[in-house]
Motif scaffolding. Structure first.
Motif, PDB file in Angstrom:
ATOM      1  N   HIS A  64      79.736   4.890  22.132  1.00  9.98           N
ATOM      2  CA  HIS A  64      79.484   5.919  21.130  1.00  9.98           C
ATOM      3  C   HIS A  64      80.404   7.129  21.262  1.00  9.98           C
ATOM      4  CE1 HIS A  64      76.018   3.685  19.827  1.00  9.98           C
ATOM      5  NE2 HIS A  64      75.475   3.731  21.024  1.00  9.98           N
ATOM      6  N   GLY A  65      81.465   6.998  22.044  1.00 11.53           N
ATOM      7  CA  GLY A  65      82.417   8.105  22.122  1.00 11.53           C
ATOM      8  C   GLY A  65      82.601   8.641  23.525  1.00 11.53           C
ATOM      9  N   VAL A  66      83.207   9.828  23.603  1.00  5.49           N
ATOM     10  CA  VAL A  66      83.526  10.416  24.899  1.00  5.49           C
ATOM     11  C   VAL A  66      82.243  10.714  25.667  1.00  5.49           C
ATOM     12  CG1 VAL A  66      85.737  11.377  24.180  1.00  5.49           C
ATOM     13  CG2 VAL A  66      83.661  12.734  23.894  1.00  5.49           C
ATOM     14  N   TYR A 189      79.123  13.813  20.767  1.00  6.20           N
ATOM     15  CA  TYR A 189      78.963  15.259  20.663  1.00  6.20           C
ATOM     16  C   TYR A 189      77.500  15.671  20.617  1.00  6.20           C
ATOM     17  CZ  TYR A 189      79.722  19.964  18.792  1.00  6.20           C
ATOM     18  OH  TYR A 189      79.740  21.321  18.601  1.00  6.20           O
ATOM     19  N   GLY A 190      77.126  16.638  21.462  1.00  4.41           N
ATOM     20  CA  GLY A 190      75.905  17.370  21.253  1.00  4.41           C
ATOM     21  C   GLY A 190      74.709  17.031  22.125  1.00  4.41           C
ATOM     22  N   ALA A 191      73.970  18.073  22.503  1.00  4.28           N
ATOM     23  CA  ALA A 191      72.618  18.056  23.082  1.00  4.28           C
ATOM     24  C   ALA A 191      72.564  17.841  24.583  1.00  4.28           C
ATOM     25  CB  ALA A 191      71.722  17.027  22.387  1.00  4.28           C
ATOM     26  N   GLU A 192      73.655  17.381  25.229  1.00  2.00           N
ATOM     27  CA  GLU A 192      73.550  17.145  26.671  1.00  2.00           C
ATOM     28  C   GLU A 192      73.375  18.447  27.447  1.00  2.00           C
ATOM     29  OE1 GLU A 192      77.683  18.429  26.397  1.00  2.00           O
ATOM     30  OE2 GLU A 192      76.538  17.015  25.191  1.00  2.00           O
ATOM     31  N   ASP A 231      76.986  11.571  13.038  1.00  2.00           N
ATOM     32  CA  ASP A 231      76.277  10.453  13.662  1.00  2.00           C
ATOM     33  C   ASP A 231      75.947  10.733  15.121  1.00  2.00           C
ATOM     34  OD1 ASP A 231      76.137   8.765  11.396  1.00  2.00           O
ATOM     35  OD2 ASP A 231      78.214   8.173  11.681  1.00  2.00           O
ATOM     36  N   ASP A 232      76.858  11.424  15.844  1.00  5.20           N
ATOM     37  CA  ASP A 232      76.567  11.804  17.226  1.00  5.20           C
ATOM     38  C   ASP A 232      75.349  12.721  17.288  1.00  5.20           C
ATOM     39  OD1 ASP A 232      78.771  10.401  18.079  1.00  5.20           O
ATOM     40  OD2 ASP A 232      80.031  12.168  18.391  1.00  5.20           O
ATOM     41  N   GLY A 237      70.381  13.718  19.016  1.00  2.95           N
ATOM     42  CA  GLY A 237      69.172  14.461  18.672  1.00  2.95           C
ATOM     43  C   GLY A 237      67.924  13.616  18.823  1.00  2.95           C
ATOM     44  N   ALA A 238      68.013  12.348  18.427  1.00  3.24           N
ATOM     45  CA  ALA A 238      66.867  11.443  18.582  1.00  3.24           C
ATOM     46  C   ALA A 238      66.557  11.212  20.058  1.00  3.24           C
ATOM     47  CB  ALA A 238      67.159  10.131  17.873  1.00  3.24           C
TER      48      ALA A 238
END
Length: 274
Positions: A64-66, A189-192, A231-232, A237-238
């Motif tokens: 799902h990416g980096v 991207y995001g939320a970590e 999408d990230d 987020g989920a």
């Protein structure tokens, strides 16, 4: 606390210019009695060449990416193996202010069980500093986060943990081990970083806002909301919601909903049906 301070940066080749400027600025940052060394973790599919004076690692992208959280964890592992007594995490887009290392070290000497967080200034596109002494006139910390006076720090309240940004922060090895690093289930991207802060709060780890430990985010094109990360944001987020019972990044999600790209579904959010 004296000795070795590791500055850990995860980076990819599309940010190499920012990385090189960060390295140049960091070479001019010092603190009395402290040796500063770099640990750079590449995020691309192929490892990059390692320049002199840099300790390097590599974490390839996942499906799902980096894998930024995994890269920070790998950087911490390498830094601890190298004998680091303070771990400073600095986003590749961020330039260190002249006092960043000194202030983090000083505050963690007094509060070794806390996460230390300095102010972040977002530079404008025309602001391209060439030397650290040019940064003072550009300093305007983001207003959403606390920014104590230069030689002061204060404890963060329980409500302020969601203001934690992984752009710039520092911890001792003991605190890092207590937290277990970032959750590597977050990819892209995001939320970590919000998850990291929530786990810190749940574990009783303090949050401390550090005046004078300024970082300066170098400008790059970005959307608001960040459409290329839609999408990230939904996937991460989920994941966050399953752990914490609520969705993060609501400002962006609400903007996607208002634009008709995202809809509410089963207590969460998904791409809107076409």
């Amino acid at each position: 606390m004296t000795g070795r301070v590791a500055v850990i940066t995860a980076w990819s080749r599309d940010r190499e210019d920012h990385l090189l400027r960060q390295r140049a600025f960091l070479s001019r940052v010092s603190a009395q009695g402290v040796e500063v060394f770099r640990v750079d973790i590449g995020l691309d599919a192929d490892p990059a060449a390692t320049p002199p004076g840099v300790v390097a690692g590599h974490v390839a992208p996942g499906p799902h990416g980096v894998r930024v959280g995994a890269a920070r964890n790998e950087g911490a592992r390498i830094a601890l193996d190298q004998g680091a007594e303070v771990l400073v995490f600095l986003d590749v887009d961020c330039l260190p202010g002249p006092e960043l290392v000194r202030r983090y070290v000083e505050v963690l000497r007094r509060h070794p069980s806390d996460i230390a967080c300095g102010p972040v200034t977002y530079l404008a596109s025309v602001e391209r500093p060439g030397l650290p002494d040019q940064l003072d006139g550009m300093t305007r910390p983001h207003p959403a986060r606390p920014s104590p006076a230069a030689e002061e720090s204060r404890s963060g309240s329980s409500e302020e943990y969601d203001l934690f940004w992984s752009l710039s922060f520092a911890v001792t090895p003991g605190t890092w081990r207590r937290l277990g690093g970032f959750d590597e289930a977050y990819e892209g991207y995001g939320a970590e970083d919000t998850d990291f802060a929530r786990r810190a709060r749940a574990s009783g780890v303090g949050l401390r806002w550090v005046g004078g430990a300024h970082a300066y985010h170098q400008w790059h094109p970005a959307g608001s909301p960040p459409w290329r990360h839609l999408d990230d944001i939904l996937r991460n987020g989920a994941l966050f919601s399953r752990t914490w019972g609520e969705w993060p990044m609501r400002g962006w999600i609400d903007a996607f909903v208002a634009a008709g790209a995202v809809e509410e579904h089963a207590g969460g959010f998904r791409r809107a049906a076409v």
